[in-house]
Scaffold this motif. Structure first.
Motif, PDB file in Angstrom:
ATOM      1  N   VAL A 181      24.629 -85.542  25.708  1.00  0.00           N
ATOM      2  CA  VAL A 181      24.180 -85.712  24.323  1.00  0.00           C
ATOM      3  C   VAL A 181      24.593 -84.472  23.546  1.00  0.00           C
ATOM      4  O   VAL A 181      24.163 -83.358  23.881  1.00  0.00           O
ATOM      5  CB  VAL A 181      22.653 -85.897  24.221  1.00  0.00           C
ATOM      6  CG1 VAL A 181      22.257 -86.200  22.777  1.00  0.00           C
ATOM      7  CG2 VAL A 181      22.167 -87.004  25.150  1.00  0.00           C
ATOM      8  N   ASN A 182      25.431 -84.646  22.546  1.00  0.00           N
ATOM      9  CA  ASN A 182      25.905 -83.540  21.730  1.00  0.00           C
ATOM     10  C   ASN A 182      25.837 -83.909  20.254  1.00  0.00           C
ATOM     11  O   ASN A 182      25.669 -85.072  19.894  1.00  0.00           O
ATOM     12  CB  ASN A 182      27.352 -83.184  22.095  1.00  0.00           C
ATOM     13  CG  ASN A 182      27.473 -82.608  23.489  1.00  0.00           C
ATOM     14  OD1 ASN A 182      27.051 -81.484  23.746  1.00  0.00           O
ATOM     15  ND2 ASN A 182      28.044 -83.385  24.415  1.00  0.00           N
ATOM     16  N   THR A 183      25.983 -82.890  19.428  1.00  0.00           N
ATOM     17  CA  THR A 183      25.990 -83.080  17.980  1.00  0.00           C
ATOM     18  C   THR A 183      27.262 -82.491  17.400  1.00  0.00           C
ATOM     19  O   THR A 183      27.657 -81.381  17.766  1.00  0.00           O
ATOM     20  CB  THR A 183      24.773 -82.396  17.325  1.00  0.00           C
ATOM     21  OG1 THR A 183      23.571 -82.943  17.873  1.00  0.00           O
ATOM     22  CG2 THR A 183      24.767 -82.596  15.815  1.00  0.00           C
ATOM     23  N   VAL A 184      27.899 -83.223  16.503  1.00  0.00           N
ATOM     24  CA  VAL A 184      29.026 -82.699  15.733  1.00  0.00           C
ATOM     25  C   VAL A 184      28.540 -82.439  14.319  1.00  0.00           C
ATOM     26  O   VAL A 184      27.930 -83.310  13.692  1.00  0.00           O
ATOM     27  CB  VAL A 184      30.207 -83.688  15.738  1.00  0.00           C
ATOM     28  CG1 VAL A 184      31.300 -83.222  14.774  1.00  0.00           C
ATOM     29  CG2 VAL A 184      30.770 -83.824  17.149  1.00  0.00           C
ATOM     30  N   ALA A 185      28.789 -81.229  13.841  1.00  0.00           N
ATOM     31  CA  ALA A 185      28.310 -80.811  12.518  1.00  0.00           C
ATOM     32  C   ALA A 185      29.505 -80.452  11.643  1.00  0.00           C
ATOM     33  O   ALA A 185      29.911 -79.286  11.575  1.00  0.00           O
ATOM     34  CB  ALA A 185      27.356 -79.624  12.640  1.00  0.00           C
ATOM     35  N   PRO A 186      30.093 -81.428  10.956  1.00  0.00           N
ATOM     36  CA  PRO A 186      31.273 -81.145  10.135  1.00  0.00           C
ATOM     37  C   PRO A 186      30.939 -80.260   8.940  1.00  0.00           C
ATOM     38  O   PRO A 186      29.789 -80.195   8.473  1.00  0.00           O
ATOM     39  CB  PRO A 186      31.713 -82.538   9.662  1.00  0.00           C
ATOM     40  CG  PRO A 186      31.038 -83.505  10.586  1.00  0.00           C
ATOM     41  CD  PRO A 186      29.747 -82.849  10.966  1.00  0.00           C
ATOM     42  N   GLY A 187      31.978 -79.584   8.441  1.00  0.00           N
ATOM     43  CA  GLY A 187      31.885 -78.923   7.152  1.00  0.00           C
ATOM     44  C   GLY A 187      32.278 -79.906   6.057  1.00  0.00           C
ATOM     45  O   GLY A 187      32.280 -81.122   6.268  1.00  0.00           O
ATOM     46  N   PRO A 188      32.609 -79.400   4.863  1.00  0.00           N
ATOM     47  CA  PRO A 188      33.027 -80.292   3.777  1.00  0.00           C
ATOM     48  C   PRO A 188      34.181 -81.194   4.217  1.00  0.00           C
ATOM     49  O   PRO A 188      35.209 -80.715   4.695  1.00  0.00           O
ATOM     50  CB  PRO A 188      33.471 -79.320   2.682  1.00  0.00           C
ATOM     51  CG  PRO A 188      32.699 -78.074   2.949  1.00  0.00           C
ATOM     52  CD  PRO A 188      32.603 -77.986   4.446  1.00  0.00           C
ATOM     53  N   THR A 189      33.981 -82.492   4.079  1.00  0.00           N
ATOM     54  CA  THR A 189      34.934 -83.487   4.582  1.00  0.00           C
ATOM     55  C   THR A 189      35.305 -84.445   3.460  1.00  0.00           C
ATOM     56  O   THR A 189      34.430 -84.891   2.702  1.00  0.00           O
ATOM     57  CB  THR A 189      34.324 -84.259   5.766  1.00  0.00           C
ATOM     58  OG1 THR A 189      33.939 -83.311   6.785  1.00  0.00           O
ATOM     59  CG2 THR A 189      35.310 -85.239   6.348  1.00  0.00           C
ATOM     60  N   ALA A 190      36.564 -84.770   3.377  1.00  0.00           N
ATOM     61  CA  ALA A 190      37.077 -85.595   2.274  1.00  0.00           C
ATOM     62  C   ALA A 190      36.693 -87.063   2.474  1.00  0.00           C
ATOM     63  O   ALA A 190      37.510 -87.905   2.838  1.00  0.00           O
ATOM     64  CB  ALA A 190      38.586 -85.444   2.161  1.00  0.00           C
ATOM     65  N   THR A 191      35.431 -87.337   2.257  1.00  0.00           N
ATOM     66  CA  THR A 191      34.917 -88.713   2.265  1.00  0.00           C
ATOM     67  C   THR A 191      34.156 -88.931   0.955  1.00  0.00           C
ATOM     68  O   THR A 191      33.763 -87.974   0.284  1.00  0.00           O
ATOM     69  CB  THR A 191      33.957 -88.950   3.433  1.00  0.00           C
ATOM     70  OG1 THR A 191      32.782 -88.130   3.246  1.00  0.00           O
ATOM     71  CG2 THR A 191      34.606 -88.589   4.764  1.00  0.00           C
ATOM     72  N   SER A 192      33.909 -90.186   0.628  1.00  0.00           N
ATOM     73  CA  SER A 192      33.132 -90.464  -0.578  1.00  0.00           C
ATOM     74  C   SER A 192      31.741 -89.867  -0.464  1.00  0.00           C
ATOM     75  O   SER A 192      31.134 -89.472  -1.473  1.00  0.00           O
ATOM     76  CB  SER A 192      33.040 -91.981  -0.806  1.00  0.00           C
ATOM     77  OG  SER A 192      32.444 -92.626   0.300  1.00  0.00           O
ATOM     78  N   PHE A 193      31.205 -89.772   0.741  1.00  0.00           N
ATOM     79  CA  PHE A 193      29.896 -89.175   0.981  1.00  0.00           C
ATOM     80  C   PHE A 193      29.836 -87.762   0.419  1.00  0.00           C
ATOM     81  O   PHE A 193      28.839 -87.358  -0.185  1.00  0.00           O
ATOM     82  CB  PHE A 193      29.632 -89.170   2.487  1.00  0.00           C
ATOM     83  CG  PHE A 193      28.243 -88.763   2.892  1.00  0.00           C
ATOM     84  CD1 PHE A 193      27.201 -89.667   2.841  1.00  0.00           C
ATOM     85  CD2 PHE A 193      27.987 -87.483   3.351  1.00  0.00           C
ATOM     86  CE1 PHE A 193      25.922 -89.301   3.227  1.00  0.00           C
ATOM     87  CE2 PHE A 193      26.717 -87.105   3.733  1.00  0.00           C
ATOM     88  CZ  PHE A 193      25.677 -88.018   3.680  1.00  0.00           C
ATOM     89  N   PHE A 194      30.915 -86.995   0.615  1.00  0.00           N
ATOM     90  CA  PHE A 194      30.970 -85.619   0.118  1.00  0.00           C
ATOM     91  C   PHE A 194      31.479 -85.540  -1.315  1.00  0.00           C
ATOM     92  O   PHE A 194      30.964 -84.792  -2.148  1.00  0.00           O
ATOM     93  CB  PHE A 194      31.865 -84.777   1.028  1.00  0.00           C
ATOM     94  CG  PHE A 194      32.239 -83.429   0.445  1.00  0.00           C
ATOM     95  CD1 PHE A 194      31.331 -82.392   0.437  1.00  0.00           C
ATOM     96  CD2 PHE A 194      33.495 -83.220  -0.108  1.00  0.00           C
ATOM     97  CE1 PHE A 194      31.662 -81.156  -0.115  1.00  0.00           C
ATOM     98  CE2 PHE A 194      33.840 -82.002  -0.653  1.00  0.00           C
ATOM     99  CZ  PHE A 194      32.920 -80.960  -0.659  1.00  0.00           C
ATOM    100  N   LEU A 195      32.502 -86.308  -1.631  1.00  0.00           N
ATOM    101  CA  LEU A 195      33.197 -86.147  -2.906  1.00  0.00           C
ATOM    102  C   LEU A 195      32.419 -86.700  -4.099  1.00  0.00           C
ATOM    103  O   LEU A 195      32.503 -86.144  -5.202  1.00  0.00           O
ATOM    104  CB  LEU A 195      34.563 -86.832  -2.839  1.00  0.00           C
ATOM    105  CG  LEU A 195      35.552 -86.256  -1.817  1.00  0.00           C
ATOM    106  CD1 LEU A 195      36.773 -87.154  -1.719  1.00  0.00           C
ATOM    107  CD2 LEU A 195      35.954 -84.833  -2.185  1.00  0.00           C
ATOM    108  N   ASP A 196      31.663 -87.778  -3.913  1.00  0.00           N
ATOM    109  CA  ASP A 196      30.979 -88.422  -5.037  1.00  0.00           C
ATOM    110  C   ASP A 196      30.020 -87.459  -5.724  1.00  0.00           C
ATOM    111  O   ASP A 196      29.216 -86.775  -5.082  1.00  0.00           O
ATOM    112  CB  ASP A 196      30.205 -89.659  -4.562  1.00  0.00           C
ATOM    113  CG  ASP A 196      31.124 -90.814  -4.206  1.00  0.00           C
ATOM    114  OD1 ASP A 196      32.341 -90.699  -4.461  1.00  0.00           O
ATOM    115  OD2 ASP A 196      30.621 -91.824  -3.671  1.00  0.00           O
ATOM    116  N   GLY A 197      30.129 -87.375  -7.041  1.00  0.00           N
ATOM    117  CA  GLY A 197      29.224 -86.550  -7.833  1.00  0.00           C
ATOM    118  C   GLY A 197      29.659 -85.107  -7.994  1.00  0.00           C
ATOM    119  O   GLY A 197      28.953 -84.325  -8.652  1.00  0.00           O
ATOM    120  N   LYS A 198      30.780 -84.718  -7.404  1.00  0.00           N
ATOM    121  CA  LYS A 198      31.253 -83.337  -7.512  1.00  0.00           C
ATOM    122  C   LYS A 198      32.466 -83.277  -8.429  1.00  0.00           C
ATOM    123  O   LYS A 198      33.350 -84.137  -8.359  1.00  0.00           O
ATOM    124  CB  LYS A 198      31.619 -82.783  -6.134  1.00  0.00           C
ATOM    125  CG  LYS A 198      30.441 -82.613  -5.192  1.00  0.00           C
ATOM    126  CD  LYS A 198      30.894 -82.014  -3.867  1.00  0.00           C
ATOM    127  CE  LYS A 198      29.701 -81.743  -2.954  1.00  0.00           C
ATOM    128  NZ  LYS A 198      29.055 -82.996  -2.532  1.00  0.00           N
TER     129      LYS A 198
END
Length: 248
Positions: A181-198
């Motif tokens: 069981v592991n966790t991946v913790a991305p930084g700023p990623t070019a997806t709508s999740f990150f980009l929307d509203g910025k």
């Protein structure tokens, strides 16, 4: 008996219709896993992922589930078991984000975010602990903001800190079953999740944060998830990997 390296495996990917989840579903299918593409609301997008996977010769089926609803999540796992015979990999990529300074934070928005990000993680991990075949792998998705602690991200970072803690505890609870069981913790990623509203200035500034001077891509995160759930990464367990291009 087939070993982990050769056995045809079955993966569930929540949040699989877009962003990191979509890229992960496609990468796992490309390596030979049968994939259950979990989605919350947009069946059309999920069907697109399934069509792309099957057109490339892979196996996939879409299933709707609100990750915070234990009955719907159980049905998603049952879909994988009935269609492909069992579950070996679980990737919980589903999540929502509301940004606000603490002083202005709408508590209803906080509750909605924590319902998906915290309760949803517990529900998916509980089902994984009950149903995953021995030798399998689980990956949850967090965020590098837990470490960066940026203004306006408090509610979101708090929910993802819970994801990281929960994942490590589950890794310890599954002792003796050869499940990671592991966790991946991305930084700023070019997806709508990150980009929307910025605005573009904000996006450009955040893209310059890592020494590699670019935003991450969904495929960057998916590659790490694929590694952690594959035979080469099976010695890595109970870790949070900050996949962010070197942001300190």
């Amino acid at each position: 008996m087939l070993g982990r390296e050769t056995m045809a495996r079955v993966a569930i990917v929540t949040g699989g219709s877009r962003g990191i989840g979509r890229a992960t579903a496609k990468q796992l299918a490309a390596r030979g896993d049968a994939v259950v593409v979990g989605y919350a609301g947009n069946a059309e997008l999920a069907d697109e992922v399934v069509a792309e996977i099957t057109a490339a010769g892979g196996r996939a089926v879409a299933g709707r589930a609100d990750v915070a609803d234990e009955k719907e999540v159980a049905a998603l796992f049952e879909l994988g078991e009935k269609t492909y015979g069992g579950i070996d990999v679980v990737v919980n990529s589903a999540g929502i984000m509301t940004l606000s300074p603490i002083a202005d934070l709408d508590l209803d928005a906080l509750d909605r975010m924590h319902r998906t990000n915290i309760r949803g993680t517990f529900v998916v991990l509980r089902e994984a602990a009950r149903r995953l075949r021995d030798g399998g792998s689980v990956v949850t998705v967090s965020t590098s903001v837990v470490g960066l602690q940026l203004p306006a991200y408090a509610g979101y970072a708090a929910s993802k800190a819970a994801v990281e803690a929960t994942s490590l505890i589950l890794a310890r609870e599954l002792r003796g079953r050869d499940i990671t069981v592991n966790t991946v913790a991305p930084g700023p990623t070019a997806t709508s999740f990150f980009l929307d509203g910025k605005d573009q200035e904000t996006i450009d500034r955040m893209a310059k944060q890592p020494p590699l001077e670019r935003l991450g891509t969904p495929e960057d995160a998916a590659a790490m998830i694929s590694f952690l759930t594959g035979p080469e990464g099976h010695w890595i367990n109970g870790q949070t990997i900050r996949s962010n291009g070197g942001i300190i």
